[in-house]
Design a protein around this motif. Structure first.
Motif, short mmCIF file in Angstrom:
data_model
loop_
_atom_site.label_atom_id
_atom_site.label_comp_id
_atom_site.label_asym_id
_atom_site.label_seq_id
_atom_site.Cartn_x
_atom_site.Cartn_y
_atom_site.Cartn_z
N ASP A 1 0.90 -1.15 0.15
CA ASP A 1 0.02 0.12 0.25
C ASP A 1 0.81 1.26 0.18
O ASP A 1 0.30 2.49 -0.03
CB ASP A 1 -0.95 0.15 1.35
N THR B 1 2.97 2.70 2.56
CA THR B 1 3.03 3.31 3.41
C THR B 1 4.45 3.45 3.83
O THR B 1 5.16 2.27 3.91
CB THR B 1 2.20 2.72 4.75
N THR C 1 11.71 1.53 2.92
CA THR C 1 10.82 1.01 1.70
C THR C 1 11.80 0.03 0.97
O THR C 1 11.08 -0.57 0.32
CB THR C 1 10.33 2.15 1.03
N HIS D 1 1.88 -0.62 11.05
CA HIS D 1 0.94 -0.49 10.09
C HIS D 1 1.18 -1.62 9.20
O HIS D 1 2.41 -1.98 8.79
CB HIS D 1 1.17 0.60 9.45
N THR E 1 1.91 -2.98 5.53
CA THR E 1 1.62 -2.47 4.32
C THR E 1 1.14 -3.59 3.27
O THR E 1 1.30 -3.20 2.17
CB THR E 1 3.36 -2.18 3.94
N THR F 1 5.50 3.57 12.26
CA THR F 1 5.27 4.82 11.56
C THR F 1 5.47 5.93 12.85
O THR F 1 5.52 7.15 12.32
CB THR F 1 3.85 4.94 11.12
#
Length: 394
Positions: free
Chosen positions: A219, A221, A227, A279, A281, A289
């Protein structure tokens, strides 16, 4: 384990029975490397129950009732401890002298784990062979780390799975979870595995293509650990790794879990709490986060703000001797800049305002960056006692 064989609770050396001939010890289960505490932690447990409880929350990320099950102690500094509210669960411990009690594994009857056996070696990765009534989540972690290098979900009726065949030589911890029960064993990979034969390679595109159609989407985030690397298999694992690797908590202990957040203390006896926001992802797994704490908050900047150097940081907090740590962290958790400022003290929250900048000649990449405030660990056993963290765009 047959913990009813030759048990003793005596404390004198004369009353301590020998472990020779005792099936609890004959297979070398207790002779493997220490799994908990981690080598980076400056903590020592004087009682096996303390080590078992900290392992259950700090390493496995489970919650625990506010009690300790008395451990069954044996000769030669061996012990088996139970877990409050988890029937049939056993944590295996050894007295390592000056280092205190350490955890060398865990066993449960809920999972029939044939391999790996405790302290075994393998020349082809870490093989899992098991059967269980329900779903089992399998993990491989490097010994001495909370990182997960391989993970698999094992369904009812499956048997003979092998996981982690590409693991490089080294020591690992094999973890099999079913609900609130878990088997944990150390294993050593002794050689790089041989590549699969061409026939297997040729058949793999079909399997890969099928998996790709069902894999969860990412998604997008942004969060720690970044990342470009994978996240974590569960919110507990993400929060515990962040508490250990980024916040430097001496003995992180989970005290509560809610939707998208995990509450952690820096050690079981700490009064301050830090609630870590996590979260899912999708494809990358769980990421962190931010974080908040009743001990302090960041009013400026707020999450998602675009900021320039030097960064103005304002809010309210209380800290030991009114000294508040303020830091800028890259998305992977490394420190870009650090300073201190004055805030409230002795449990009384007071305002603070400061600016933070990088050193001369430094040229940070910019982009997603964490702004952190926290109280330093005066004991020297860890880095911080609590923290509040917001993610901004530098």
């Amino acid at each position: 384990l047959d913990t009813a064989t030759d048990p003793t609770t005596a404390t004198t050396a004369a009353a301590t029975p020998s472990t020779e001939g005792n099936p609890v010890f004959d297979d070398g289960t207790f002779d493997g490397p220490a799994i908990w505490p981690l080598p980076t932690m400056s903590v020592s447990y004087s009682e096996p129950e303390q080590a078992a409880s900290a392992f259950w929350t700090g390493y496995l990320g489970f919650g625990i009732d506010d009690c300790l099950v008395p451990a069954q102690t044996y000769g030669d500094g061996r012990a088996v401890a139970g877990i409050c509210g988890v029937e049939g669960q056993e944590v295996l411990l050894r007295d390592d002298g000056a280092r205190g009690w350490v955890v060398v594994g865990a066993e449960t009857d809920a999972i029939d784990l044939t391999s790996p056996t405790a302290g075994s070696t393998s020349s082809a990765g870490v093989p899992f062979t098991l059967s269980a009534d329900g779903t089992v989540r399998l993990q491989i972690r490097p010994l001495g780390s909370l990182d997960v290098v391989a993970a698999l979900e094992f369904g009812p009726g499956d048997d003979g799975a092998q996981l982690g065949s590409d693991a490089a030589p080294g020591r690992y911890v094999a973890i099999a979870r079913s609900g609130q029960t878990v088997t944990v064993r150390s294993v050593e990979v002794t050689a790089t595995p041989t590549p699969p034969p061409p026939t297997t390679t040729a058949a793999r595109p079909t399997t890969t293509d099928t998996t790709a159609t069902t894999a969860p989407a990412d998604d997008g985030t942004v969060g720690w650990p970044g990342t470009s690397v994978g996240g974590f298999d569960s919110p507990m694992e993400a929060a515990m790794a962040f508490a250990t690797d980024v916040l430097g908590f001496a003995e992180p202990t989970v005290t509560a879990e809610g939707a998208g957040e995990v509450e952690v203390r820096s050690r079981p006896t700490a009064g301050a709490t830090t609630t870590i926001a996590v979260h899912d992802t999708g494809a990358r797994g769980w990421v962190v986060t931010g974080a908040r704490s009743p001990q302090g908050r960041i009013d400026t900047p707020t999450a998602g703000d675009a900021v320039d150097l030097p960064v103005t940081v304002e809010g309210e907090a209380t800290a030991f001797e009114a000294t508040l740590a303020v830091r800028l962290l890259a998305l992977d958790g490394t420190t870009i800049a650090a300073t201190t400022t004055m805030a409230g003290a002795n449990g009384e929250v007071g305002p603070f305002a400061t600016t933070i900048d990088v050193g001369p000649g430094a040229d940070p990449a910019g982009g997603p960056t964490f702004v952190l405030i926290g109280e330093g660990d005066a004991s020297g056993e860890g880095d911080l006692n609590w923290a509040a963290v917001v993610l901004v765009d530098l």
